[in-house]
Scaffold this motif. Sequence first.
Motif, PDB file in Angstrom:
ATOM      1  N   ALA A 278       3.718   7.619  -1.090  1.00  0.00           N
ATOM      2  CA  ALA A 278       4.400   6.723  -2.025  1.00  0.00           C
ATOM      3  C   ALA A 278       3.827   6.825  -3.435  1.00  0.00           C
ATOM      4  CB  ALA A 278       4.314   5.286  -1.512  1.00  0.00           C
ATOM      5  N   THR A 279       2.518   7.027  -3.529  1.00  0.00           N
ATOM      6  CA  THR A 279       1.879   7.104  -4.848  1.00  0.00           C
ATOM      7  C   THR A 279       1.884   8.517  -5.424  1.00  0.00           C
ATOM      8  OG1 THR A 279      -0.301   7.407  -3.812  1.00  0.00           O
ATOM      9  CG2 THR A 279       0.375   5.143  -4.329  1.00  0.00           C
TER      10      THR A 279
ATOM     11  N   LEU B 284       1.162   5.562   2.263  1.00  0.00           N
ATOM     12  CA  LEU B 284       0.703   5.088   0.953  1.00  0.00           C
ATOM     13  C   LEU B 284       0.446   6.260   0.004  1.00  0.00           C
ATOM     14  CD1 LEU B 284      -0.237   2.733  -0.855  1.00  0.00           C
ATOM     15  CD2 LEU B 284      -2.525   3.000   0.151  1.00  0.00           C
TER      16      LEU B 284
ATOM     17  N   ALA C 175      -0.095   4.514   8.079  1.00  0.00           N
ATOM     18  CA  ALA C 175       0.035   3.638   6.916  1.00  0.00           C
ATOM     19  C   ALA C 175      -0.615   4.268   5.684  1.00  0.00           C
ATOM     20  CB  ALA C 175      -0.589   2.277   7.218  1.00  0.00           C
ATOM     21  N   LEU C 176      -1.807   4.835   5.849  1.00  0.00           N
ATOM     22  CA  LEU C 176      -2.488   5.473   4.713  1.00  0.00           C
ATOM     23  C   LEU C 176      -1.730   6.723   4.243  1.00  0.00           C
ATOM     24  CD1 LEU C 176      -6.230   5.147   5.775  1.00  0.00           C
ATOM     25  CD2 LEU C 176      -5.034   3.881   3.986  1.00  0.00           C
TER      26      LEU C 176
END
Length: 311
Positions: A300-301, A297, A293-294
Motif C-alpha cells: 500500500a505504501t 502495508l 498484514a505487513l
Amino acid sequence: MKAKAAMESTPVLQRATRTKRSGETFYGWLFASPWVIGLLVFFAIPLVSSFYFSLTTYSILQPGEFVGFGNYAALLSDSVFWKSIYNTVYFVVFFVPLSIFFGVALAMLLNMRVKGMPAYRTVFFLPTLVPSVAMAVLWMWLLNPGFGLVNGMLDAVGIQGPAWLGSETWSKPSLIMMSLWGIGQSVVIYLAGLNDISSDYYEAAEIDGAGWFGKTRNVTLPLLTPVIFYNLVMGMIHAFQQFTLPYTMTGGRGTPADSMKFYVMYLYDNGFKFFKMGYASAMAWILFIVVMALTALIFATSRRWVHYQGE
C-alpha cells in the motif's frame, strides 16, 4: 437462396466453434491438472485443515476436542509465546533494514569497473552456498568467547570481547551479524537492478552538474527502489521464519534465557515436541495473518516511494 443458406450454416458454425472451444478448455485443464491437484493437495487442503485444527486440541496421536478460539486465548497468557514474538520482531526490525543498507552498498561497490571484479563478486556470493547448519557451526567457533577468532582479534587491540552467543544481550546481535554474512543472493539482485539503469540518466545528471552523491541520491536509489521493494518483502517474510540458525546453535533450547527462542522455533516445539498440534496451528495462523498484514502495508505504501523507469 444464398442468404437462406448462410442463415442455415450459422448454427452449424456456432456449434463447431463451441465444440472446438470446449475441446481446448478440456485439454487446457488436462495439462494444468497436475499443478491444480498439487495446489489442492499440498496447499489448499492443508491450509483449511490447519485452521480447523487450530480450533481443537488435536495432538497427532489423538483427534482432540473442539475448543473454538481456546488455543488463541491460551497463547495470550503464554510468556514464552510473547518472548518468542519479541525475539522475532527484534530480529526483523534490525536485520531487514541492515540487509538492505549493506546489500545496496556492496552492490554499488561491486558494480565499479575494477580489474578482477568477477572474483570479488564470487567471494561475496560464496557464503550463500554454505548450508545453514554448516554456517551455524562455523560461527559458533568464530564467536566462541574462549578461543574464537573474533574475540582473539578484539584482544589483540585491547578490547575484551563479550560472550556473544552465551550472553542474553549479545545473542540476537550475533545472529543478525551471521545472517548479514549471507546476503550475497540479494546483492546479486541489486547488481542486476543497477545494470538495468540506463546510462542516459547518469549523463543527464552530469550535464546538470551532479556529482557522485547527487547521482546516487537522484538517479541510482530512486531507480533501484523496485528491487529494494522486492528484497524488502522477501527479507521480511524470511526474517519472520528464522529457524535453522538459532535452532542449530542452541540445540532447539533457545538459550540463554530464551533470548534465542524465535517464533517458528516455539511453533515447532509445540507441534513436534509436545504434540500440541492444535496449539501450533493457532500460532501458524497468527504468523500468517501478521505477515500478510505487513506485506499488504508495504504494498500500500509502495506507491509513494517506488519509482519505475519511464514513469
